[in-house]
Design a protein around this motif. Structure first.
Motif, PDB file in Angstrom:
ATOM      1  N   TYR A  94       0.818  -1.203   0.000  1.00 19.29           N
ATOM      2  CA  TYR A  94       0.000   0.000   0.000  1.00 19.29           C
ATOM      3  C   TYR A  94       0.860   1.265   0.000  1.00 19.29           C
ATOM      4  N   GLU A 107       1.053   4.200  -2.990  1.00 16.41           N
ATOM      5  CA  GLU A 107       0.861   5.636  -2.785  1.00 16.41           C
ATOM      6  C   GLU A 107       2.089   6.427  -3.236  1.00 16.41           C
ATOM      7  N   THR A 122      -5.403  14.504   5.369  1.00 21.69           N
ATOM      8  CA  THR A 122      -4.697  13.456   6.108  1.00 21.69           C
ATOM      9  C   THR A 122      -5.313  13.259   7.489  1.00 21.69           C
ATOM     10  N   HIS A 163      -8.460  11.281   7.008  1.00 21.33           N
ATOM     11  CA  HIS A 163      -8.151   9.885   6.713  1.00 21.33           C
ATOM     12  C   HIS A 163      -7.616   9.163   7.948  1.00 21.33           C
ATOM     13  N   GLU A 213      -9.437   6.146   6.855  1.00 24.92           N
ATOM     14  CA  GLU A 213      -8.734   5.002   6.271  1.00 24.92           C
ATOM     15  C   GLU A 213      -8.319   4.003   7.345  1.00 24.92           C
ATOM     16  N   ASP A 267     -10.296   0.934   7.473  1.00 23.58           N
ATOM     17  CA  ASP A 267      -9.977   0.008   6.383  1.00 23.58           C
ATOM     18  C   ASP A 267      -8.695  -0.757   6.686  1.00 23.58           C
ATOM     19  N   GLN A 291      -1.286  10.062   2.605  1.00 19.94           N
ATOM     20  CA  GLN A 291      -1.767   8.685   2.732  1.00 19.94           C
ATOM     21  C   GLN A 291      -0.622   7.713   2.977  1.00 19.94           C
ATOM     22  N   ALA A 327      -0.200   5.405   6.313  1.00 21.54           N
ATOM     23  CA  ALA A 327      -0.090   3.946   6.231  1.00 21.54           C
ATOM     24  C   ALA A 327       1.225   3.458   6.822  1.00 21.54           C
ATOM     25  N   ARG A 359      -2.243  -4.254  -1.260  1.00 22.50           N
ATOM     26  CA  ARG A 359      -3.405  -4.065  -2.132  1.00 22.50           C
ATOM     27  C   ARG A 359      -3.406  -5.165  -3.174  1.00 22.50           C
ATOM     28  N   TRP A 372      -8.735  -2.758  -4.742  1.00 25.67           N
ATOM     29  CA  TRP A 372      -8.526  -1.717  -3.745  1.00 25.67           C
ATOM     30  C   TRP A 372      -8.632  -2.261  -2.321  1.00 25.67           C
TER      31      TRP A 372
END
Length: 171
Positions: free
Chosen positions: A4, A8, A54, A57, A66, A69, A127, A131, A144, A152
Motif C-alpha cells: 500500500y 501511494e 490526512t 483519513h 482510512e 480500512d 496517505q 499507512a 493491495r 482496492w
C-alpha cells in the motif's frame, strides 16, 4: 499484489514527474503559471488541504477514515513477493493520464492548470505517511490487490523480523 505504501508513493512520484514536465513546458509556451504571490497562496492552500485530508483519513469517520480500512484488512498467511519501489518508481498509466490532459489544458486554456498534479501528490504523500505509521505501530504490512475483483481491498501480513548485518535473525 502491491504494498500500500509503495502504491501511494508511486502515485506521488508519477504526479511529481507530471508536474516537472508540465510546468516548464507551460512556462515556455504560455509564460509562468502563477505570479510569486499566487504561487505562495497555491502552495499554502495545497498544504492546508493536505493536512485536513490526512487528518480526516487518520480518523475513524465513516466515509473518510482510512484507519478503519487498515484494521479490517484481510490477514494473509504469507507475504507476497513485493515489487520494489526502486525498480518500478512510476505508475506509467497514471503518469500518462495526469500528464496529457494537464499539459493540454495548461497550454490551451489556463497556465495555472500545470500545477494541478501537485494537488494530487500532496494527499497521496499524506496517505503514504499515514499507512507507514500504522504499519510501524501495528507490526504489520498493508497490501493491495489480493482480491482480483476488488483490487482496492487491503490485506495484511506480519512485518518480517529484522536481520543482522550477516543476514541472521536477531537472538
Amino acid at each position: 499484489m502491491d504494498r500500500y505504501v509503495h502504491h501511494e508513493m508511486r502515485s506521488v512520484y508519477s504526479a511529481l514527474v507530471a508536474l516537472a514536465v508540465c510546468v516548464p513546458v507551460t512556462t515556455g509556451v504560455r509564460g509562468a503559471p502563477l505570479t510569486a504571490g499566487g504561487l505562495g497562496m497555491f502552495v499554502t492552500c495545497g498544504l492546508a488541504f493536505t493536512v485536513v485530508s490526512t487528518l480526516l483519513h487518520a480518523s475513524r469517520v465513516k466515509w473518510f477514515g482510512e484507519v478503519r480500512d487498515f484494521e479490517r484488512a484481510v490477514p494473509l498467511d504469507q507475504a507476497p513477493p513485493a515489487v520494489s519501489l526502486r525498480t518500478h518508481p512510476l505508475n506509467a498509466w497514471l503518469l500518462a493520464v495526469m500528464l496529457v490532459p494537464t499539459l493540454a489544458l495548461a497550454i490551451a486554456w489556463e497556465p495555472w492548470v500545470a500545477l494541478l498534479p501537485l494537488w494530487a501528490a500532496l494527499p497521496w504523500l499524506g496517505q503514504a505517511w499515514l499507512a507507514a505509521g500504522w504499519e510501524r505501530r501495528n507490526g504489520k504490512v498493508l497490501w493491495r490487490g489480493h482480491d482480483q475483483d476488488a483490487p482496492w481491498k487491503l490485506s495484511v501480513t506480519p512485518r518480517p523480523l529484522p536481520r543482522t548485518a550477516t543476514g541472521a535473525l536477531p537472538e
